[in-house]
Design an enzyme around this catalytic site. Structure first.
Site, PDB file in Angstrom:
ATOM      1  N   ASN A  75      -1.402  -3.868  -1.408  1.00 26.01           N
ATOM      2  CA  ASN A  75      -0.480  -3.420  -2.457  1.00 26.01           C
ATOM      3  C   ASN A  75       0.696  -2.629  -1.893  1.00 26.01           C
ATOM      4  O   ASN A  75       1.390  -1.940  -2.626  1.00 26.01           O
ATOM      5  CB  ASN A  75      -1.238  -2.587  -3.498  1.00 26.01           C
ATOM      6  CG  ASN A  75      -1.916  -1.360  -2.874  1.00 26.01           C
ATOM      7  OD1 ASN A  75      -1.715  -1.075  -1.683  1.00 26.01           O
ATOM      8  ND2 ASN A  75      -2.694  -0.638  -3.656  1.00 26.01           N
ATOM      9  N   GLU A 130      -1.049   5.274  -2.369  1.00 26.35           N
ATOM     10  CA  GLU A 130      -1.098   4.140  -3.288  1.00 26.35           C
ATOM     11  C   GLU A 130       0.203   4.036  -4.090  1.00 26.35           C
ATOM     12  O   GLU A 130       0.976   5.001  -4.143  1.00 26.35           O
ATOM     13  CB  GLU A 130      -2.273   4.333  -4.259  1.00 26.35           C
ATOM     14  CG  GLU A 130      -3.646   4.373  -3.575  1.00 26.35           C
ATOM     15  CD  GLU A 130      -4.156   2.994  -3.164  1.00 26.35           C
ATOM     16  OE1 GLU A 130      -3.353   2.121  -2.778  1.00 26.35           O
ATOM     17  OE2 GLU A 130      -5.385   2.804  -3.217  1.00 26.35           O
ATOM     18  N   HIS A 177       0.459  -0.143   0.312  1.00 26.14           N
ATOM     19  CA  HIS A 177       0.207   1.255   0.663  1.00 26.14           C
ATOM     20  C   HIS A 177       0.253   1.477   2.165  1.00 26.14           C
ATOM     21  O   HIS A 177      -0.031   0.577   2.953  1.00 26.14           O
ATOM     22  CB  HIS A 177      -1.091   1.788   0.026  1.00 26.14           C
ATOM     23  CG  HIS A 177      -2.382   1.329   0.638  1.00 26.14           C
ATOM     24  ND1 HIS A 177      -3.487   1.025  -0.119  1.00 26.14           N
ATOM     25  CD2 HIS A 177      -2.766   1.147   1.924  1.00 26.14           C
ATOM     26  CE1 HIS A 177      -4.473   0.679   0.691  1.00 26.14           C
ATOM     27  NE2 HIS A 177      -4.066   0.749   1.935  1.00 26.14           N
ATOM     28  N   ASP A 191      -5.726   9.327   7.551  1.00 27.19           N
ATOM     29  CA  ASP A 191      -6.469   9.564   6.318  1.00 27.19           C
ATOM     30  C   ASP A 191      -7.978   9.621   6.537  1.00 27.19           C
ATOM     31  O   ASP A 191      -8.480   9.260   7.612  1.00 27.19           O
ATOM     32  CB  ASP A 191      -6.118   8.480   5.281  1.00 27.19           C
ATOM     33  CG  ASP A 191      -6.096   7.061   5.872  1.00 27.19           C
ATOM     34  OD1 ASP A 191      -6.665   6.859   6.956  1.00 27.19           O
ATOM     35  OD2 ASP A 191      -5.518   6.179   5.238  1.00 27.19           O
TER      36      ASP A 191
HETATM   37  C1  GLP Z   1      -6.943   1.182   4.455  1.00 23.53           C
HETATM   38  C2  GLP Z   1      -6.296   2.272   5.297  1.00 23.53           C
HETATM   39  C3  GLP Z   1      -4.899   1.896   5.711  1.00 23.53           C
HETATM   40  C4  GLP Z   1      -4.895   0.494   6.269  1.00 23.53           C
HETATM   41  C5  GLP Z   1      -5.329  -0.477   5.217  1.00 23.53           C
HETATM   42  C6  GLP Z   1      -5.313  -1.942   5.686  1.00 23.53           C
HETATM   43  O1  GLP Z   1      -6.676   1.261   3.120  1.00 23.53           O
HETATM   44  N1  GLP Z   1      -6.247   3.539   4.644  1.00 23.53           N
HETATM   45  O2  GLP Z   1      -4.410   2.839   6.653  1.00 23.53           O
HETATM   46  O3  GLP Z   1      -3.613   0.179   6.714  1.00 23.53           O
HETATM   47  O4  GLP Z   1      -6.639  -0.137   4.838  1.00 23.53           O
HETATM   48  O5  GLP Z   1      -6.542  -2.265   6.234  1.00 23.53           O
HETATM   49  P1  GLP Z   1      -6.883  -3.617   6.969  1.00 23.53           P
HETATM   50  O6  GLP Z   1      -6.239  -3.501   8.298  1.00 23.53           O
HETATM   51  O7  GLP Z   1      -8.372  -3.630   7.067  1.00 23.53           O
HETATM   52  O8  GLP Z   1      -6.313  -4.707   6.152  1.00 23.53           O
END
Ligand code: GLP
Length: 256
Positions: free
Chosen positions: A134, A141, A136, A66
């Site tokens: 959440n 989402e 995702h 993404d």
């Molecule tokens: C973002 C990314 C996800 C990732 C998530 C968790 O939203 N788009 O791909 O898995 O954050 O991030 P973190 O590892 O900082 O908790």
């Protein structure tokens, strides 16, 4: 779904690093699906260390999950920039085989171009995933279609709050992102999802043991044949079948 319960975040990270490094050693031209976020930083540190010890990424291809809409690739908060800092700039990947969605172009066209690039070079041999609080995956989402493809997805308030720490007080935080869809992710031959810390425990349980529902996009992974979820003790604390997973691991024979 194979659940690997690790005793510490470090152990979970090292399992993940080894898995990716072994794939690239066995199949140098592997197509990797890559993720960003705080959880992945030590994973990339580990892969850079493996590279310094001789692992080459020169023939590999990568597709990131993404990118924020509205950010140029050189914006310090863009995922392209994150990847340059943490991995691309430190290993021998061929820039012509590195793909990150373009958040600075027309979202509809950029999404279509990304899907078609994946179609022509994919499928992913291994898709690495983190997990949002959440549930995702990528930026899919809650409410995302389980049949979704790469598209511009509005971010929820909880995701924006979770990622606000990366943006300075004067910086405008994006409200949407281009993300591979759930169906795009499900096309990968193998999926490796990593979650650490107590804040992820509810999402981990929902992904692995909850109903398959658009309210927890990661739960769609229950329909994939080759998913490994790697968690540390805190992230795995809510799993009902914990002792079964532990026992099953003692019998697990790694195919790599
Ligand atoms: C973002 C990314 C996800 C990732 C998530 C968790 O939203 N788009 O791909 O898995 O954050 O991030 P973190 O590892 O900082 O908790």
């Amino acid at each position: 779904m194979r659940i690997v319960l690790c005793n510490s975040p470090e152990e979970a990270v090292s399992f993940t690093v080894n898995r990716i490094a072994r794939l690239v050693a066995r199949k140098p031209e592997a197509v990797l699906g890559l993720a960003t976020g705080g959880t992945m930083e030590p994973v990339y540190t580990g892969l850079v260390a493996a590279h310094r010890e001789g692992l080459s990424f020169a023939k590999a291809t990568s597709f990131n999950l993404d990118e924020y809409v509205g950010l140029t690739p050189n914006h310090p908060q863009s995922y392209r920039y994150y990847m340059e800092q943490h991995l691309f700039g430190q290993v021998d990947m061929d820039p012509s085989r590195i793909f990150v969605p373009r958040g600075d172009l027309d979202p509809l066209e950029a999404a279509e171009a990304y899907e078609s690039e994946i179609r022509s070079r994919g499928p992913m041999d291994l898709q690495l995933l983190g997990l949002g609080h959440n549930g995702h995956i990528g930026f899919n989402e809650p409410g995302s279609s389980l049949a979704s493809r790469t598209r511009d997805k509005a971010l929820t308030m909880s995701t924006r709050e979770a990622n606000a720490r990366y943006f300075g007080p004067d910086e405008t935080q994006p409200i949407s992102a281009l993300t591979m869809g759930i169906a795009t992710i499900m096309d990968a031959k193998e999926i490796l999802i990593l979650a650490v810390g107590a804040a992820k425990a509810a999402a981990v349980r929902a992904v692995a043991e909850g109903p398959v529902t658009t309210m927890c996009p990661g739960s769609a992974l229950q329909f994939h044949q080759n998913v490994t979820m790697v968690v540390d003790e805190d992230a795995g604390a809510g799993l009902v079948l914990k002792s079964y997973y532990r026992e099953a691991e003692t019998m697990h024979v790694d195919r790599d």
